[in-house]
Design a protein around this motif. Structure first.
Motif, PDB file in Angstrom:
ATOM      1  N   ASP A   1      -1.200  -2.376   1.136  1.00  0.00           N
ATOM      2  CA  ASP A   1      -0.089  -2.704   0.231  1.00  0.00           C
ATOM      3  C   ASP A   1       0.086  -1.609  -0.819  1.00  0.00           C
ATOM      4  O   ASP A   1       1.203  -1.257  -1.185  1.00  0.00           O
TER       5      ASP A   1
ATOM      6  N   ARG B   1       3.431   0.201 -12.300  1.00  0.00           N
ATOM      7  CA  ARG B   1       3.612  -1.244 -12.357  1.00  0.00           C
ATOM      8  C   ARG B   1       3.584  -1.671 -13.808  1.00  0.00           C
ATOM      9  O   ARG B   1       3.280  -0.879 -14.680  1.00  0.00           O
TER      10      ARG B   1
ATOM     11  N   ARG C   1      -4.951  -4.892   4.931  1.00  0.00           N
ATOM     12  CA  ARG C   1      -4.883  -5.927   3.885  1.00  0.00           C
ATOM     13  C   ARG C   1      -4.087  -7.091   4.445  1.00  0.00           C
ATOM     14  O   ARG C   1      -3.024  -6.879   5.058  1.00  0.00           O
TER      15      ARG C   1
HETATM   16 MG    MG Z   1      -2.232  -5.313  -6.006  1.00  0.00          MG
END
Ligand code: MG
Ligand code: ATP
Length: 218
Positions: free
Chosen positions: A111, A48, A136
């Motif tokens: 996730d 990310r 989640r």
């Molecule tokens: Mg996150």
């Protein structure tokens, strides 16, 4: 092999840590009966964009969050290591320290598990650890076809199954659904709104003192 000798690792960016993480961590530790439970902040994530707060700030906030809870510790190895962090390297290192017999559990939210197939050498994670996937809010329960076909033979139904081997299995774990995210907290701070009651007060104080998550941040 028992739950008590197992190592639980709850990985994340924790940018910042909030009650969604902390409540899930506490419930996972309790339900799994783990004697060694560690929050593992990622140093420089490979999968990310850069984090918003520095690794040092994220680590400091985590330490504040669990300061009065000595049964939950913070493993800072990824933050200490320079360069991009790969979970597979981290797990290999922890497996080296733990020896071959102790179970290691990598604990992730649903996730995070959805993106697992984009992690570096992700299949090898199972050579070193079991995977525990926690519910989640707003995250679909099903996995991608690629992940599902890889884990079909690895799924176990009960926690007791995990203690039969040190690594290689996948367990789904229900935890209380708290719809809190670091993204929403960062946005509120940037917009001069208060994210109070979503994270510990002392973390909020830390964010204010160090002026983390300013307006330009998204
Ligand atoms: Mg996150
Ligand atoms: P961001 O919005 O920046 O992605 P986040 O709130 O998702 O932040 P992360 O640091 O990305 O937090 O998540 C670390 C781990 O904690 C992940 O495995 C994630 O699934 C899990 N997690 C995050 N928030 C919650 C929550 N509210 N309840 C349960 N698990 C959570």
């Amino acid at each position: 092999m028992t739950a008590h000798t197992a190592i639980g690792l709850f990985g994340g960016t924790f940018d910042p840590v909030h009650f969604g993480h902390l409540r899930a961590a506490s419930e996972a530790k309790e339900k799994l009966g783990l004697g060694d439970f560690r929050l593992l902040p990622v140093g420089r994530p490979a999968h990310r964009n850069q984090t918003h707060a520095s690794a040092e700030h994220r680590l400091a906030m985590l330490r504040l969050a669990v300061a009065e809870h000595p049964d939950i510790t913070v493993d800072n190895r990824e933050v200490r290591r320079s360069g991009v962090s790969y979970m597979v390297d981290t797990l290999a290192e922890i497996r080296g320290e733990a020896g071959t017999d102790r179970a290691i559990l990598l604990i992730l939210g649903q996730d995070a598990a959805h993106g697992l197939c984009s992690w570096y050498r992700w299949q090898e994670l199972f050579d070193y650890a079991h995977l525990v996937v926690m519910t989640r809010p707003d995250s679909p329960a099903s996995f991608s076809t690629q992940l599902e076909s890889f884990v079909t033979t690895r799924r176990c139904n009960t926690m007791a199954d995990l203690w039969r081997s040190p690594a290689g299995l996948l367990l789904n774990l229900e935890v209380t659904q708290l719809a809190i995210s670091s993204t929403a907290i960062r946005q509120q701070v940037a917009q001069n709104r208060s994210p109070r009651f979503l994270l510990p007060d002392r973390i909020l104080g830390y964010i204010g003192f160090h002026q983390l998550y300013p307006k330009a941040d998204k």
